[in-house]
Design an enzyme around this catalytic site. Structure first.
Site, PDB file in Angstrom:
ATOM      1  N   HIS A 116       0.878  -1.164   0.000  1.00  0.00           N
ATOM      2  CA  HIS A 116       0.000   0.000   0.000  1.00  0.00           C
ATOM      3  C   HIS A 116       0.923   1.224   0.000  1.00  0.00           C
ATOM      4  O   HIS A 116       2.028   1.166   0.564  1.00  0.00           O
ATOM      5  CB  HIS A 116      -0.837  -0.050   1.289  1.00  0.00           C
ATOM      6  CG  HIS A 116      -1.900   0.983   1.397  1.00  0.00           C
ATOM      7  ND1 HIS A 116      -1.634   2.275   1.775  1.00  0.00           N
ATOM      8  CD2 HIS A 116      -3.227   0.915   1.193  1.00  0.00           C
ATOM      9  CE1 HIS A 116      -2.771   2.956   1.796  1.00  0.00           C
ATOM     10  NE2 HIS A 116      -3.757   2.150   1.450  1.00  0.00           N
ATOM     11  N   ASP A 193       3.381  -4.618   7.696  1.00  0.00           N
ATOM     12  CA  ASP A 193       2.128  -3.864   7.692  1.00  0.00           C
ATOM     13  C   ASP A 193       0.988  -4.872   7.941  1.00  0.00           C
ATOM     14  O   ASP A 193       0.706  -5.712   7.090  1.00  0.00           O
ATOM     15  CB  ASP A 193       1.985  -3.160   6.339  1.00  0.00           C
ATOM     16  CG  ASP A 193       0.669  -2.397   6.220  1.00  0.00           C
ATOM     17  OD1 ASP A 193      -0.095  -2.368   7.195  1.00  0.00           O
ATOM     18  OD2 ASP A 193       0.426  -1.835   5.133  1.00  0.00           O
ATOM     19  N   GLN A 196      -4.270  -5.322   6.992  1.00  0.00           N
ATOM     20  CA  GLN A 196      -5.291  -6.241   6.470  1.00  0.00           C
ATOM     21  C   GLN A 196      -5.199  -7.635   7.079  1.00  0.00           C
ATOM     22  O   GLN A 196      -5.971  -8.522   6.695  1.00  0.00           O
ATOM     23  CB  GLN A 196      -5.183  -6.355   4.934  1.00  0.00           C
ATOM     24  CG  GLN A 196      -5.394  -5.057   4.185  1.00  0.00           C
ATOM     25  CD  GLN A 196      -6.820  -4.499   4.311  1.00  0.00           C
ATOM     26  OE1 GLN A 196      -7.722  -5.131   4.864  1.00  0.00           O
ATOM     27  NE2 GLN A 196      -7.023  -3.307   3.799  1.00  0.00           N
ATOM     28  N   LYS A 219     -10.282  -0.524  10.694  1.00  0.00           N
ATOM     29  CA  LYS A 219     -10.524  -1.693   9.837  1.00  0.00           C
ATOM     30  C   LYS A 219     -10.896  -2.907  10.680  1.00  0.00           C
ATOM     31  O   LYS A 219     -11.120  -3.994  10.166  1.00  0.00           O
ATOM     32  CB  LYS A 219      -9.279  -2.000   9.004  1.00  0.00           C
ATOM     33  CG  LYS A 219      -8.967  -0.933   7.958  1.00  0.00           C
ATOM     34  CD  LYS A 219      -7.775  -1.330   7.124  1.00  0.00           C
ATOM     35  CE  LYS A 219      -7.137  -0.164   6.414  1.00  0.00           C
ATOM     36  NZ  LYS A 219      -7.863   0.289   5.230  1.00  0.00           N
ATOM     37  N   CYS A 359      -4.622   2.478  -3.782  1.00  0.00           N
ATOM     38  CA  CYS A 359      -3.391   2.997  -3.163  1.00  0.00           C
ATOM     39  C   CYS A 359      -2.243   2.003  -3.317  1.00  0.00           C
ATOM     40  O   CYS A 359      -1.453   1.794  -2.373  1.00  0.00           O
ATOM     41  CB  CYS A 359      -3.602   3.331  -1.679  1.00  0.00           C
ATOM     42  SG  CYS A 359      -4.923   4.477  -1.385  1.00  0.00           S
TER      43      CYS A 359
HETATM   44  N1  PMP Z   1      -1.782  -0.788   4.608  1.00  0.00           N
HETATM   45  C1  PMP Z   1      -2.723  -1.516   4.004  1.00  0.00           C
HETATM   46  C2  PMP Z   1      -2.385  -2.898   3.545  1.00  0.00           C
HETATM   47  C3  PMP Z   1      -4.011  -1.004   3.842  1.00  0.00           C
HETATM   48  O1  PMP Z   1      -4.954  -1.728   3.246  1.00  0.00           O
HETATM   49  C4  PMP Z   1      -4.288   0.309   4.312  1.00  0.00           C
HETATM   50  C5  PMP Z   1      -5.675   0.911   4.144  1.00  0.00           C
HETATM   51  N2  PMP Z   1      -6.264   0.718   2.903  1.00  0.00           N
HETATM   52  C6  PMP Z   1      -3.264   1.012   4.925  1.00  0.00           C
HETATM   53  C7  PMP Z   1      -2.023   0.438   5.058  1.00  0.00           C
HETATM   54  C8  PMP Z   1      -3.469   2.394   5.436  1.00  0.00           C
HETATM   55  O2  PMP Z   1      -4.424   2.404   6.444  1.00  0.00           O
HETATM   56  P1  PMP Z   1      -4.942   3.805   7.023  1.00  0.00           P
HETATM   57  O3  PMP Z   1      -5.548   4.541   5.878  1.00  0.00           O
HETATM   58  O4  PMP Z   1      -5.928   3.407   8.054  1.00  0.00           O
HETATM   59  O5  PMP Z   1      -3.760   4.488   7.587  1.00  0.00           O
END
Ligand code: PMP
Length: 404
Positions: A116, A193, A196, A219, A359
């Site tokens: 991401h 990270d 997910q 999430k 993203c």
């Molecule tokens: N890492 C991953 C794998 C994600 O899916 C996301 C959110 N789509 C993020 C980081 C960022 O999360 P946040 O917008 O809550 O900071």
């Protein structure tokens, strides 16, 4: 049959929406909403500041929440849990603070192509600041990193490895334990990270032996604005603060300051104590259901969705064709229809999915696509949600004027 679980979620109770966008943000159960307002109704004071009973209670609740998170991800001690706003802030904190401490010109940061932007852009910036270089670890088309590719990409110049646990596009789960071990053999720090993965499966940071892990409360049924950075204590201690200000110091003089102990060194300013209490309640909610049930439900529904999608002309699932590789996330394209149109048409049937680049633009480019539609599951989804999605999806090409 409708899932009983929907009753826990005020927004889902009347079944007027099929919510298939949990990877973007989850819905919130009533118990979590109550836990957040309970903080303001019963304990509201600024933690760590008040020399009064209310302030002490607020501090106690906040620190209790930290301990709940520690136990949830099996960290060694509560001091290894830093509360932040979200996964993005957690990853920026590590990239800025650890990056400035250990990176120098010629060093390499090995970033998986699957990241991401939150686990990519902070490393690009850290490289720019320090003269280090970002090196990419490529994945196969079905979203797999081979050990061979990892061994080839890592070198003794590698100081940091950044890798997601579960991809927000492909839904695949990476073998963090194996890659963290190889990273450590090269003296590199492993930053995972968990945005997910942590909401959907049991994660044990000591077993995985990752050095850092980020995730977002929103999430995993908690409110927006509370997230977590897990870090091994020895590393957190050696890192300079990311943000400076109130309550992150031991003492201040005209010339400088002595930082507070971890984790407070990284929690400058007034904290989101109500959010932390709500996150702790979200964890209790997940634990009451149990990860066995979460995983069984999400994998059963993933299989149902993928089997149905295979029958629909023009649908192509991105990544692995196997349902067991998807962990509640299925990203797809539909021949002749733009992903945004797919999402809009589904939305007209009250089905919420996400469309776009998710993203993860370098990953999509690597896979040869520029955008896609994604459905993602939560514990509140049921068979009827999947049937509604499949029925609506099957109609889209016809609505757009194609013969089938
Ligand atoms: N890492 C991953 C794998 C994600 O899916 C996301 C959110 N789509 C993020 C980081 C960022 O999360 P946040 O917008 O809550 O900071």
């Amino acid at each position: 049959m409708r899932a009983d679980r929907k009753k826990d979620f005020p927004l889902l109770r009347d079944n007027s929406i099929v919510y298939l966008d949990t990877a973007a943000t989850s819905q919130k159960p009533e118990c979590v909403l109550k836990a957040e307002s309970e903080f303001y109704e019963k304990y509201n004071a600024n933690p760590f500041r008040g020399i009064h009973e209310l302030g002490e209670m607020a501090t106690e609740k906040y620190e209790e929440a930290r301990q709940t998170v520690q136990e949830f991800i099996h960290a060694k001690e509560p001091e290894e849990i830093v509360f932040v706003r979200n996964a993005t802030e957690a990853l920026n904190l590590v990239a800025y603070s650890l990056g400035s401490e250990i990176l120098k010109p010629g060093d390499e940061i090995l970033v998986s192509i699957m990241e991401h932007h939150s686990n990519l852009l902070p490393w690009q910036q850290a490289a720019k600041r320090t003269g280090a270089k970002v090196v990419y670890l490529e994945c196969t088309q079905d979203g797999h990193f081979t050990e061979e590719a990892f061994q080839k990409a890592i070198s003794d110049h590698t100081k940091i490895v950044a890798m997601t646990h579960v991809s927000n596009v492909l839904g695949c789960k990476n073998d963090l334990k194996t890659f963290a071990k190889i990273a450590h053999e090269h003296g590199a720090v492993f930053v995972a990270d968990g945005a997910q993965s942590v909401p959907h499966m049991s994660v044990d940071v000591q077993d995985l032996d990752v050095d850092f892990l980020s995730f977002s409360g929103h999430k995993m049924f908690a409110p927006m604005g509370i997230g977590v950075l897990y870090g091994k204590r020895a590393l957190l201690e050696k890192m300079p603060p990311f943000l400076c200000g109130g309550e992150m110091i031991d003492s201040v003089t005209r010339e400088g300051a002595v930082w507070a102990e971890v984790p407070h060194k990284f929690e400058a300013g007034t904290v989101n104590a109500a959010g932390a209490c709500a996150l702790a309640e979200a964890i209790r909610y997940i634990e009451k259901i149990g990860f066995d049930t979460v995983e069984e439900t999400e994998s059963r529904l993933t299989k149902l969705a993928m089997e149905g999608m295979k029958q629909i002309h023009g649908v192509h699932v991105v990544g692995s064709p196997k349902a067991e590789d998807h962990h509640g996330i299925i990203t797809f394209t539909l021949d002749g229809v733009h992903p945004h149109d797919v999402a809009s048409i589904l939305d007209a049937d009250h089905i919420a999915v996400r469309a776009g680049h998710h993203c993860a633009q370098p990953l999509l480019k690597h896979l040869g696509i520029s955008s896609a539609t994604r459905l993602s599951l939560g514990i509140y989804n049921d068979e009827e949600d999947i049937h509604a999605f499949l029925k609506s999806l099957a109609e889209i090409r016809r609505q757009m004027g194609y013969a089938e």
